[in-house]
Enzyme design. Structure first.
Site, PDB file in Angstrom:
ATOM      1  N   SER A  24       0.693  -1.209   0.276  1.00  6.99           N
ATOM      2  CA  SER A  24       0.273   0.080   0.145  1.00  6.99           C
ATOM      3  C   SER A  24       0.762   1.089   0.206  1.00  6.99           C
ATOM      4  O   SER A  24       2.408   0.665   0.708  1.00  6.99           O
ATOM      5  CB  SER A  24      -0.925   0.085   0.860  1.00  6.99           C
ATOM      6  OG  SER A  24      -1.655  -0.998   1.170  1.00  6.99           O
TER       7      SER A  24
HETATM    8  N1  SAH Z   1      -0.850  -4.476   4.468  1.00  9.69           N
HETATM    9  C1  SAH Z   1      -0.479  -4.980   3.049  1.00  9.69           C
HETATM   10  C2  SAH Z   1      -1.488  -5.125   1.927  1.00  9.69           C
HETATM   11  C3  SAH Z   1      -1.743  -6.368   0.866  1.00  9.69           C
HETATM   12  S1  SAH Z   1      -2.379  -5.938  -0.421  1.00  9.69           S
HETATM   13  C4  SAH Z   1       0.996  -4.375   2.273  1.00  9.69           C
HETATM   14  O1  SAH Z   1       1.564  -3.872   3.493  1.00  9.69           O
HETATM   15  O2  SAH Z   1       1.512  -4.967   1.914  1.00  9.69           O
HETATM   16  C5  SAH Z   1      -3.870  -7.254  -0.315  1.00  9.69           C
HETATM   17  C6  SAH Z   1      -3.726  -8.243  -0.039  1.00  9.69           C
HETATM   18  O3  SAH Z   1      -4.855  -8.242   0.765  1.00  9.69           O
HETATM   19  C7  SAH Z   1      -3.107  -9.118  -1.283  1.00  9.69           C
HETATM   20  O4  SAH Z   1      -1.997  -9.632  -0.674  1.00  9.69           O
HETATM   21  C8  SAH Z   1      -3.741 -10.426  -1.082  1.00  9.69           C
HETATM   22  O5  SAH Z   1      -3.247 -11.106  -1.686  1.00  9.69           O
HETATM   23  C9  SAH Z   1      -4.265 -10.301   0.266  1.00  9.69           C
HETATM   24  N2  SAH Z   1      -5.900 -11.074   0.509  1.00  9.69           N
HETATM   25  C10 SAH Z   1      -7.284 -10.959  -0.157  1.00  9.69           C
HETATM   26  N3  SAH Z   1      -8.017 -11.230   0.031  1.00  9.69           N
HETATM   27  C11 SAH Z   1      -7.094 -12.084   1.095  1.00  9.69           C
HETATM   28  C12 SAH Z   1      -8.297 -13.082   2.405  1.00  9.69           C
HETATM   29  N4  SAH Z   1      -9.835 -13.016   1.319  1.00  9.69           N
HETATM   30  N5  SAH Z   1      -7.933 -13.106   2.647  1.00  9.69           N
HETATM   31  C13 SAH Z   1      -6.395 -12.791   3.563  1.00  9.69           C
HETATM   32  N6  SAH Z   1      -5.584 -12.655   2.587  1.00  9.69           N
HETATM   33  C14 SAH Z   1      -5.848 -11.839   1.340  1.00  9.69           C
END
Ligand code: SAH
Length: 205
Positions: A52
């Protein structure tokens, strides 16, 4: 990054600003993108997911209103960067990621950086993580079409749930707080996240 992108846009929580200064963001992006780690933008982390934007991490963290030692559940570990910021604030963090490869990489970076108060689990975070419930704060870092009901069930009294909710291309950042008289909902502005998958998310396609 902190003064130009985060303080300048109105983030005032001193503990959050301090945590954002301490966590080395370049550890959480691929080597090829390392020079861009502190830019004002999300960046790809593989598997079509992103780390993010720094400002969004700061805003969501501030709106969780954490106190040291509180128990936090994060949905969507991704790179582990947001997880590290929560840990740097002294929270005890469980983070759930549905893509095993990302979970493994994040685990390794967090271990190398010495964050002991975090645990990464693989699963559908829309279901929360019942073994460690209830949580003082829950943060969803992927856009959801609806509020995953299990997360409300796992929120402690006075607990805060922050999530991006709405259409697949544009969401509102929403905070729900469990008070004495029920849940209070607040809108914190527009945002754009990758899609939440799984039972309470969007289709896999
Ligand atoms: N907080 C992260 C942002 C990652 S983007 C950072 O700082 O890098 C969102 C993430 O959510 C992705 O890695 C995706 O694989 C995960 N995601 C999407 N749906 C999900 C679910 N139902 N359960 C767990 N993770 C999920």
């Amino acid at each position: 990054m902190v003064s130009e992108q985060i303080q300048a846009r109105g983030i005032r929580d001193a503990a959050v600003l301090d945590a954002m200064r301490r966590v080395p963001r370049h550890f959480f992006v691929e080597a090829a993108l390392r020079e861009r780690a502190y830019e004002d933008t999300p960046l790809p982390i593989g598997d079509r997911q992103t780390i993010s934007q720094p400002y969004m991490v700061a805003l969501m963290t501030q709106e969780l209103e954490l106190h040291a030692g509180e128990r936090v559940l994060e949905i969507g570990t991704g790179s582990g960067y947001q997880t590290a910021v929560l840990a740097a604030l002294g929270a005890s963090v469980v983070s759930v990621e549905c893509i095993p490869g990302l979970a493994e990489r994040a685990r390794e970076v967090l271990r190398v950086l010495g964050y002991g108060n975090v645990r990464i689990e693989v699963g559908d975070g829309g279901l929360g993580w019942p073994p460690d419930a209830p949580y003082d704060a829950i943060l969803v870092t992927a856009g959801a079409p609806q509020i995953p009901r299990p997360l409300l069930e796992q929120l402690a009294p006075q607990g805060r749930l922050v999530l991006p909710m709405g259409e697949d291309e544009l969401q509102s950042l929403v905070r729900l707080r469990r008070g004495a008289t029920g849940l209070v909902e607040e809108y914190l502005g527009e945002c754009r996240f990758v899609k939440l998958r799984g039972r309470y998310g969007w289709d896999e396609t």
